[in-house]
Design a protein around this motif. Structure first.
Motif, short mmCIF file in Angstrom:
data_model
loop_
_atom_site.label_atom_id
_atom_site.label_comp_id
_atom_site.label_asym_id
_atom_site.label_seq_id
_atom_site.Cartn_x
_atom_site.Cartn_y
_atom_site.Cartn_z
N TYR A 265 8.48 -1.85 -8.00
CA TYR A 265 7.91 -2.57 -6.65
C TYR A 265 9.01 -3.58 -6.41
N TYR A 278 1.56 -4.83 -5.07
CA TYR A 278 1.53 -3.74 -5.20
C TYR A 278 1.00 -2.66 -4.18
N ASN A 279 1.70 -2.32 -3.51
CA ASN A 279 1.52 -1.59 -2.15
C ASN A 279 2.36 -0.52 -1.84
N SER A 281 4.21 -0.29 0.82
CA SER A 281 5.45 -1.01 1.36
C SER A 281 6.37 -1.40 0.44
N GLN A 283 6.38 -0.35 -2.93
CA GLN A 283 6.67 0.70 -4.00
C GLN A 283 7.62 1.73 -3.82
N TYR A 449 -2.95 -1.95 7.26
CA TYR A 449 -2.61 -3.06 5.92
C TYR A 449 -3.90 -3.46 5.38
N ASN A 450 -4.17 -3.04 4.08
CA ASN A 450 -5.69 -3.40 3.64
C ASN A 450 -5.51 -4.46 2.44
N THR A 452 -4.52 -4.44 -0.61
CA THR A 452 -3.31 -4.51 -1.47
C THR A 452 -2.37 -5.44 -0.71
N TYR A 453 -2.32 -5.57 0.55
CA TYR A 453 -1.47 -6.62 1.28
C TYR A 453 -2.09 -7.95 1.47
N ASN A 469 -9.39 0.92 -0.51
CA ASN A 469 -9.00 -0.31 -0.44
C ASN A 469 -8.92 -1.19 0.80
#
Length: 616
Positions: A265, A278-279, A281, A283, A449-450, A452-453, A469
């Motif tokens: 990442y 870690y998402n 965008s 990875q 965007y969930n 993980t953001y 998520n």
């Protein structure tokens, strides 16, 4: 705890010949001798004249209150003096002493690190320390033991906090050996074993196995690196060292192979505010041992690639990094850096390709490919009177607005949310009034965007779970939502009605101030002045110490999407500005002139000035 320094022995030897260097050939068969000087600290114990080719005499000095340990060839006790080696030059021997009696060591040591095994995977460099990470103290002895499965590439240390704050570190420099009896290298460090510079360096496993480590301590002989520029009395335990302490180890058995999956990442100064995000965008995608990522980067952004390791269903922080040292020559035209962080030389879209087998990173660059102008909306099930997942998008009531034109920071404030509801951010092409048809040119969706953001969510939010998520609202209330369209980082905080002039939270952090972790503490927070034109903080520089620091600026009430205020923001008004300069490494600010200074951040022109504080 007694602080005792046991440095020993400086040996200075001089070749003896009655004639000058120019006349050495005329010395004929005259005997050549050297002088060996034995010292304890700055005290000369004795000298000895040794004929060339003969050996120095090993003897045992005495010292009241101390026990002699051994003679060493360096003042840091990195390796022992070899009395079996013939003397052919001037030599130095250094006596090491230990206190004759030792107090009971009442510290608790933990293993902290990261790797493929369950213990280190759970540790996450001390952030998730539990009972399973605690070393076992031998009754009646200053001795700690720990048995663990290790895999090649695992990295770790032993330390006392159990929180990842790194105090009384016992790292690679304390290992008594790196190899098995058969010569196989089991461990490595990043510096010479036993050298002061390696005491706090990670131990890296080079040969998988089940190992038992034994840490032997001498608490009455602990010393501190007081000459380190970052040392203060407040953080002294971070600079605790003890050359007498040793880590011995035995390899008990092989370990069962584990199947691991490594993901990389991007992580950087602006792209993730140096946070691990870690998402999708950040990875790199992987296929046949090749990792790729296309990402827009702003000019001068510093970055690298960090890793996560998955073993079965467990996910942990990896020990592999992709840095500037992995770049091929052609890619250096677009990306700067030497061995560590990389730097984007221009704004544009970078396509990174990393080949796992060769460890080589190549880069393609397109300056014309820039982000599409975007509208952002909150979507979900959170609002009263709105049908679930319908009526949010393209509704001005739920649209985020850019805080400052061109800033890329979008926000929406005072959003009422129900408990147990869900929320995400949806992105559409600017000006869109509907989604369009998926898979066609008319589709207007640019992403969602969930959790993980989301950064700094605290206890108010979580992921829905079971593979979902979406962000779950755990506590009903009114919230402010901020979204950084560059880093793709989201912050949600409780809405607080505040002074309209008080728009920022600014914190100071530094190695010798708070170990580079201000923790959003009021102790390190700037305050708004009475005129409401600037934020101020009083910084004290101790005599003989160098202070190195940086400033973090956040939108009021947030803990993410901040701005690092560096030396480029230095103003021109402060009467003490000349005493604050760019640090040797990076863009931090340093000052080594003792005194108290008022650090002033001017809101209007966004500059920092320094003023001497005088006592009335």
């Amino acid at each position: 705890m007694k602080k005792a320094t046991k440095w020993a022995g400086l040996i200075v030897a001089t070749a003896v010949c009655a004639t000058s260097v120019a006349m050495l050939a005329a010395c004929g068969d005259e005997e050549v001798t050297y002088t060996v000087t034995y010292m304890d600290g700055t005290t000369e114990l004795k000298t000895e004249t040794v004929k060339e080719g003969e050996k120095a005499v090993k003897w045992q000095p005495t010292k009241e209150g101390f026990t002699f340990v051994d003679w060493y060839a360096t003042p840091g006790f990195t390796h022992k003096f070899d009395f079996d080696e013939p003397i052919t030059e001037n030599k130095s021997a250094f006596a090491q002493f230990a206190s004759a009696t030792q107090s009971e060591d009442k510290r608790t040591f933990y293993i902290a690190g990261s790797g493929k095994g369950p213990v280190l995977m759970a540790s996450n460099w001390g952030k998730n320390t539990g009972e399973q990470h605690k070393m076992t103290k031998t009754e009646g002895k200053n001795e700690y033991k720990y048995t663990v499965d290790l895999y090649e590439g695992d990295k770790f240390q032993f330390e006392i906090t159990g929180t990842g704050d790194w105090q009384n570190q016992r790292g690679a420099g304390y290992l008594d050996t790196l190899k098995l009896a058969n010569g196989t290298t089991a461990f490595s460090g990043t510096a010479t074993i036993g050298d002061n510079s390696s005491y706090r360096h990670d131990i890296k496993c080079e040969y998988s196995g089940n190992y038992t480590f034994t840490l032997t301590t001498h608490p009455d002989d602990d010393t501190y690196e007081t000459d380190n520029p970052s040392y203060t009395e407040a953080n002294k335990e971070a600079f605790n060292i003890n050359p007498l302490d040793k880590i011995s180890w035995v390899r008990n058995s092989d370990v069962e192979d584990v199947k691991t999956v490594t993901d990389f990442y991007i992580k950087g100064k602006k792209i993730t505010n140096w946070k691990d995000m870690y998402n999708a965008s950040t990875q790199m995608t992987k296929k046949d041992g090749v990792y790729t990522l296309a990402v827009y980067l702003q000019k001068d952004d510093d970055f690298l690639f960090t890793s996560q390791v998955t073993v079965g269903t467990e996910v942990g922080v990896g020990t592999d990094y992709i840095k500037a040292g992995n770049l091929d020559e052609a890619s250096k035209a677009f990306v700067g850096g030497t061995d560590n962080n990389m730097t984007a030389k221009a704004s544009g879209t970078y396509t990174f390709t990393y080949t796992e087998a060769t460890k080589v990173l190549s880069v393609a660059f397109d300056a014309t490919e820039t982000p599409v102008p975007t509208d952002y909306y909150i979507d979900g099930t959170f609002a009263e009177g709105v049908k679930d997942w319908s009526g949010y998008c393209f509704n001005s009531r739920f649209k985020l607005t850019e805080t400052v034109a061109g800033s890329g920071i979008f926000e929406i404030k005072n959003v009422a949310m129900k408990a147990d509801s869900q929320i995400i951010i949806q992105a559409f092409k600017e000006g869109s009034t509907d989604r369009g048809e998926w898979g066609t040119e008319g589709y207007n969706g640019l992403g969602s965007y969930n959790y993980t953001y989301l950064f700094g969510a605290g206890e108010g939010f979580s992921a829905v779970g079971d593979g979902n998520n979406n962000i779950k609202v755990l506590k009903a209330g009114n919230y402010d939502i901020t979204f950084d369209s560059y880093s793709k980082m989201m912050t949600i905080v409780e809405h607080v009605e505040a002074d309209p002039a008080d728009v920022y939270d600014i914190f100071i952090k530094g190695a010798n101030i708070n170990s580079w972790s201000h923790g959003m503490s009021a102790q390190y927070k700037f305050t708004l002045n009475e005129a409401k034109t600037a934020y101020e903080f009083v910084l004290t520089v101790e005599a003989g110490k160098k202070v190195e620091f940086g400033l973090d600026r956040f939108a009021k009430g947030t803990t993410a999407n901040g701005m690092f205020i560096d030396i480029t923001s230095l103003g021109t008004s402060g009467d003490a500005n000349a005493k604050f300069i760019k640090a040797e490494n990076g863009n931090n600010i340093t000052c080594s002139v003792a005194g108290s200074y008022k650090v002033v951040y001017n809101i209007e022109n966004e500059t920092v000035d320094f003023y001497a504080v005088t006592n009335a």
